[in-house]
Design a protein around this motif. Structure first.
Motif, short mmCIF file in Angstrom:
data_model
loop_
_atom_site.label_atom_id
_atom_site.label_comp_id
_atom_site.label_asym_id
_atom_site.label_seq_id
_atom_site.Cartn_x
_atom_site.Cartn_y
_atom_site.Cartn_z
N THR A 85 -11.99 15.79 18.09
CA THR A 85 -10.81 15.79 17.23
C THR A 85 -11.18 16.05 15.77
O THR A 85 -10.50 16.81 15.07
N ALA A 86 -12.27 15.45 15.30
CA ALA A 86 -12.72 15.67 13.93
C ALA A 86 -13.04 17.14 13.69
O ALA A 86 -12.69 17.71 12.64
N GLN A 87 -13.67 17.77 14.67
CA GLN A 87 -14.00 19.19 14.55
C GLN A 87 -12.72 20.03 14.54
O GLN A 87 -12.57 20.95 13.73
N GLU A 88 -11.79 19.70 15.41
CA GLU A 88 -10.52 20.43 15.51
C GLU A 88 -9.73 20.39 14.20
O GLU A 88 -9.15 21.37 13.78
N PHE A 89 -9.73 19.23 13.53
CA PHE A 89 -8.97 19.07 12.29
C PHE A 89 -9.82 19.29 11.04
O PHE A 89 -9.31 19.18 9.93
N ASP A 90 -11.11 19.55 11.22
CA ASP A 90 -12.06 19.71 10.12
C ASP A 90 -12.10 18.44 9.25
O ASP A 90 -12.09 18.51 8.02
N PHE A 91 -12.15 17.28 9.91
CA PHE A 91 -12.26 15.99 9.22
C PHE A 91 -13.73 15.66 9.01
O PHE A 91 -14.57 15.93 9.87
N ASP A 92 -14.04 15.03 7.88
CA ASP A 92 -15.41 14.59 7.58
C ASP A 92 -15.63 13.21 8.21
O ASP A 92 -15.63 12.19 7.54
N ILE A 93 -15.76 13.22 9.54
CA ILE A 93 -15.96 11.99 10.31
C ILE A 93 -17.27 12.09 11.07
O ILE A 93 -17.48 13.05 11.81
#
Length: 189
Positions: A85-93
């Protein structure tokens, strides 16, 4: 499950059905973030989300501009879903698979906000241990806040650094803040 505010407000996220989680309800998330909005500007806050589950709380922080975010959970399925999900939304998680207590014992980083959502049936002493480890290891910034979500049967208001708690249905958020030593504050000025 949906993101309730920020850049990705309204976006739906569909975790696999087989994850061992109890996600924070939208009503509780909204109440929590209303409180946090009054205390923090989310941009560039360092966040630790422990017992992260589906990552719902991490996504809320990321959608509001917090970065970096560390999500810790002991279940590989949860960690895989958070990474995807982080990769999909480009989140820095950064998602870390670890026993949360071992992570807290070894961690050397500090955070502006620490959010913990352990299983509600975790023993009382383990809830208390979370608080103890965070403050013993100086993981919370001085202006920071730690929030633990738990059932109404768990009581944490006797713990050092307790600030207040809020109840929403069957869920309670207990807030902890770093207690300033007034002499230290005067010396710093």
């Amino acid at each position: 499950m949906r993101i309730i505010s920020g850049k990705y407000k309204g976006r739906r996220i569909s975790p696999p059905k087989n994850l061992p989680v109890r996600p924070t309800t939208d009503m509780c998330k909204e109440a929590l973030f209303n409180i946090l909005n009054n205390n923090f500007n989310f941009t560039e806050l360092r966040i630790l989300d422990i017992f992260a589950g589906t990552g719902s709380i991490s996504y809320e922080f990321a959608s509001r501009g917090a970065t970096p975010i560390t999500s810790v959970d002991g279940d590989m399925g949860c960690i895989g879903f958070i990474k995807k999900t982080a990769q999909e939304f480009d989140f820095d998680i950064t998602a870390i698979k670890s026993d949360v207590f071992k992570f807290l014992e070894k961690n050397k980083a500090s955070y502006d906000i620490i959010f913990a959502d352990p299983p509600y049936d975790l023993p009382q002493k383990d809830f208390e241990r979370i608080v103890e480890l965070v403050f013993e290891n100086e993981m919370l910034e001085q202006d920071g806040m730690m929030i633990i979500e738990h059932s109404k049967y768990t009581k944490l208001n006797h713990m050092e650094n307790f600030s207040y708690d809020k109840t929403y249905g069957g869920s309670v958020f207990t807030f902890f803040e770093f207690e300033y030593d007034e002499e230290e504050v005067e010396e710093d000025e």
